[in-house]
Design a protein around this motif. Sequence first.
Motif, PDB file in Angstrom:
ATOM      1  N   UNK A  80     -14.872 -89.206-112.784  1.00 45.63           N
ATOM      2  CA  UNK A  80     -13.878 -90.253-113.029  1.00 45.63           C
ATOM      3  C   UNK A  80     -12.954 -90.435-111.830  1.00 45.63           C
ATOM      4  N   UNK A  81     -12.608 -89.336-111.166  1.00 48.20           N
ATOM      5  CA  UNK A  81     -11.776 -89.437-109.972  1.00 48.20           C
ATOM      6  C   UNK A  81     -12.513 -90.196-108.879  1.00 48.20           C
ATOM      7  N   UNK A  82     -13.801 -89.914-108.732  1.00 48.80           N
ATOM      8  CA  UNK A  82     -14.618 -90.615-107.736  1.00 48.80           C
ATOM      9  C   UNK A  82     -14.717 -92.098-108.072  1.00 48.80           C
ATOM     10  N   UNK A  83     -15.004 -92.407-109.346  1.00 50.99           N
ATOM     11  CA  UNK A  83     -15.148 -93.803-109.758  1.00 50.99           C
ATOM     12  C   UNK A  83     -13.855 -94.584-109.561  1.00 50.99           C
ATOM     13  N   UNK A  84     -12.717 -93.919-109.723  1.00 49.49           N
ATOM     14  CA  UNK A  84     -11.427 -94.590-109.580  1.00 49.49           C
ATOM     15  C   UNK A  84     -10.898 -94.622-108.161  1.00 49.49           C
ATOM     16  N   UNK A  85     -11.647 -94.061-107.229  1.00 49.21           N
ATOM     17  CA  UNK A  85     -11.202 -94.024-105.836  1.00 49.21           C
ATOM     18  C   UNK A  85     -11.389 -95.389-105.171  1.00 49.21           C
ATOM     19  N   UNK A  86     -10.871 -95.524-103.947  1.00 44.72           N
ATOM     20  CA  UNK A  86     -10.964 -96.774-103.203  1.00 44.72           C
ATOM     21  C   UNK A  86     -12.254 -96.894-102.401  1.00 44.72           C
ATOM     22  N   UNK A  87     -13.151 -95.932-102.521  1.00 42.07           N
ATOM     23  CA  UNK A  87     -14.411 -95.995-101.786  1.00 42.07           C
ATOM     24  C   UNK A  87     -15.260 -97.167-102.264  1.00 42.07           C
ATOM     25  N   UNK A  88     -16.061 -97.765-101.382  1.00 38.39           N
ATOM     26  CA  UNK A  88     -17.042 -98.758-101.834  1.00 38.39           C
ATOM     27  C   UNK A  88     -17.998 -98.119-102.836  1.00 38.39           C
ATOM     28  N   UNK A  89     -18.522 -98.920-103.762  1.00 40.26           N
ATOM     29  CA  UNK A  89     -19.401 -98.392-104.803  1.00 40.26           C
ATOM     30  C   UNK A  89     -20.616 -97.672-104.209  1.00 40.26           C
ATOM     31  N   UNK A  90     -21.143 -98.181-103.098  1.00 42.54           N
ATOM     32  CA  UNK A  90     -22.282 -97.539-102.453  1.00 42.54           C
ATOM     33  C   UNK A  90     -21.942 -96.121-101.995  1.00 42.54           C
ATOM     34  N   UNK A  91     -20.737 -95.938-101.462  1.00 39.27           N
ATOM     35  CA  UNK A  91     -20.309 -94.616-101.018  1.00 39.27           C
ATOM     36  C   UNK A  91     -20.072 -93.682-102.201  1.00 39.27           C
ATOM     37  N   UNK A  92     -19.622 -94.246-103.320  1.00 39.95           N
ATOM     38  CA  UNK A  92     -19.457 -93.433-104.522  1.00 39.95           C
ATOM     39  C   UNK A  92     -20.799 -92.871-104.976  1.00 39.95           C
ATOM     40  N   UNK A  93     -21.820 -93.709-104.940  1.00 38.38           N
ATOM     41  CA  UNK A  93     -23.157 -93.245-105.313  1.00 38.38           C
ATOM     42  C   UNK A  93     -23.634 -92.162-104.359  1.00 38.38           C
ATOM     43  N   UNK A  94     -23.362 -92.335-103.081  1.00 38.10           N
ATOM     44  CA  UNK A  94     -23.741 -91.301-102.114  1.00 38.10           C
ATOM     45  C   UNK A  94     -23.069 -89.977-102.443  1.00 38.10           C
ATOM     46  N   UNK A  95     -21.802 -90.013-102.827  1.00 38.06           N
ATOM     47  CA  UNK A  95     -21.074 -88.789-103.170  1.00 38.06           C
ATOM     48  C   UNK A  95     -21.722 -88.082-104.364  1.00 38.06           C
ATOM     49  N   UNK A  96     -22.204 -88.861-105.329  1.00 36.65           N
ATOM     50  CA  UNK A  96     -22.898 -88.259-106.473  1.00 36.65           C
ATOM     51  C   UNK A  96     -24.152 -87.542-105.994  1.00 36.65           C
ATOM     52  N   UNK A  97     -24.915 -88.188-105.119  1.00 35.93           N
ATOM     53  CA  UNK A  97     -26.118 -87.545-104.573  1.00 35.93           C
ATOM     54  C   UNK A  97     -25.759 -86.281-103.791  1.00 35.93           C
ATOM     55  N   UNK A  98     -24.683 -86.330-103.032  1.00 32.88           N
ATOM     56  CA  UNK A  98     -24.274 -85.147-102.258  1.00 32.88           C
ATOM     57  C   UNK A  98     -24.003 -83.968-103.179  1.00 32.88           C
ATOM     58  N   UNK A  99     -23.318 -84.237-104.281  1.00 37.80           N
ATOM     59  CA  UNK A  99     -23.007 -83.163-105.237  1.00 37.80           C
ATOM     60  C   UNK A  99     -24.281 -82.575-105.837  1.00 37.80           C
ATOM     61  N   UNK A 100     -25.196 -83.435-106.272  1.00 40.09           N
ATOM     62  CA  UNK A 100     -26.402 -82.956-106.940  1.00 40.09           C
ATOM     63  C   UNK A 100     -27.348 -82.253-105.962  1.00 40.09           C
ATOM     64  N   UNK A 101     -27.448 -82.754-104.753  1.00 40.79           N
ATOM     65  CA  UNK A 101     -28.291 -82.086-103.751  1.00 40.79           C
ATOM     66  C   UNK A 101     -27.702 -80.725-103.410  1.00 40.79           C
ATOM     67  N   UNK A 102     -26.391 -80.654-103.283  1.00 41.07           N
ATOM     68  CA  UNK A 102     -25.732 -79.362-103.029  1.00 41.07           C
ATOM     69  C   UNK A 102     -26.080 -78.363-104.124  1.00 41.07           C
ATOM     70  N   UNK A 103     -26.024 -78.803-105.377  1.00 42.54           N
ATOM     71  CA  UNK A 103     -26.349 -77.924-106.494  1.00 42.54           C
ATOM     72  C   UNK A 103     -27.820 -77.505-106.465  1.00 42.54           C
TER      73      UNK A 103
END
Length: 231
Positions: A80-103
């Motif tokens: 929710x913090x990521x979704x509410x941030x000022x990042x472009x939606x494309x960058x938000x999706x990248x952040x989700x991938x970064x988290x899951x790949x890290x895991x």
Amino acid sequence: MSKPRRAIRTDGEATRQRILEAAGELFAAEGYAEATSKAIAARAEVDLASINYHFGNRNGLYQAVLAEAHRQLISLVDLRALAGSDLPASDKLRKVFERLVERSKEESGWNIRVLARELLAPSSHLKVLLQTEVLPKIAVVKQILSDISGIPPEDPALIRCLISIAAPCGMLLVAGRGAPGPLGDVLQMPGPALVNHLHTFAMAGLEAISRDYGKSTDLPSPKPKAARVKR
């Protein structure tokens, strides 16, 4: 003299967390049917009454373990913090991938293994996990995908996109490090390269579906921002 309430709460939370960890390890190793409350209590160095006090019963403990496992994977608060941030939606999706790949590249902990067991042999507890943890997170991710593609969150076209994007991540997480075959080869890729591939592939798919969606509804379809290639 007043009782040290803060210390009591802290001790209680520490005991609860110790039970969760012990239960998670045993459920991951032996499965729900085989991991007994007695064995969990012994591993956590508590009595059976402590399990009932903190979780109600063994079912409640298992549901708490599943929820904790999913939160360790990715938390709703972070999403929710990521979704509410000022990042472009494309960058938000990248952040989700970064988290899951890290895991996916971490040493396989009990959280991934207990989730994998539940997914491969679903029990009635999976419905509770879906309601409490999975569906609220899906709603956040769907909104991000909707912002990218212009497709309404509840449209079947976007739901199909969600499944297509989430499935590879799920496979990587369940397989874990050391997996044989193609999945193992993929997991040997450097993290940034794997994130970039997943993101580029997802953005291209969203752009194609968005274009088709615009044609089928006779509405102009917004062009998703091109995926930025990070080298």
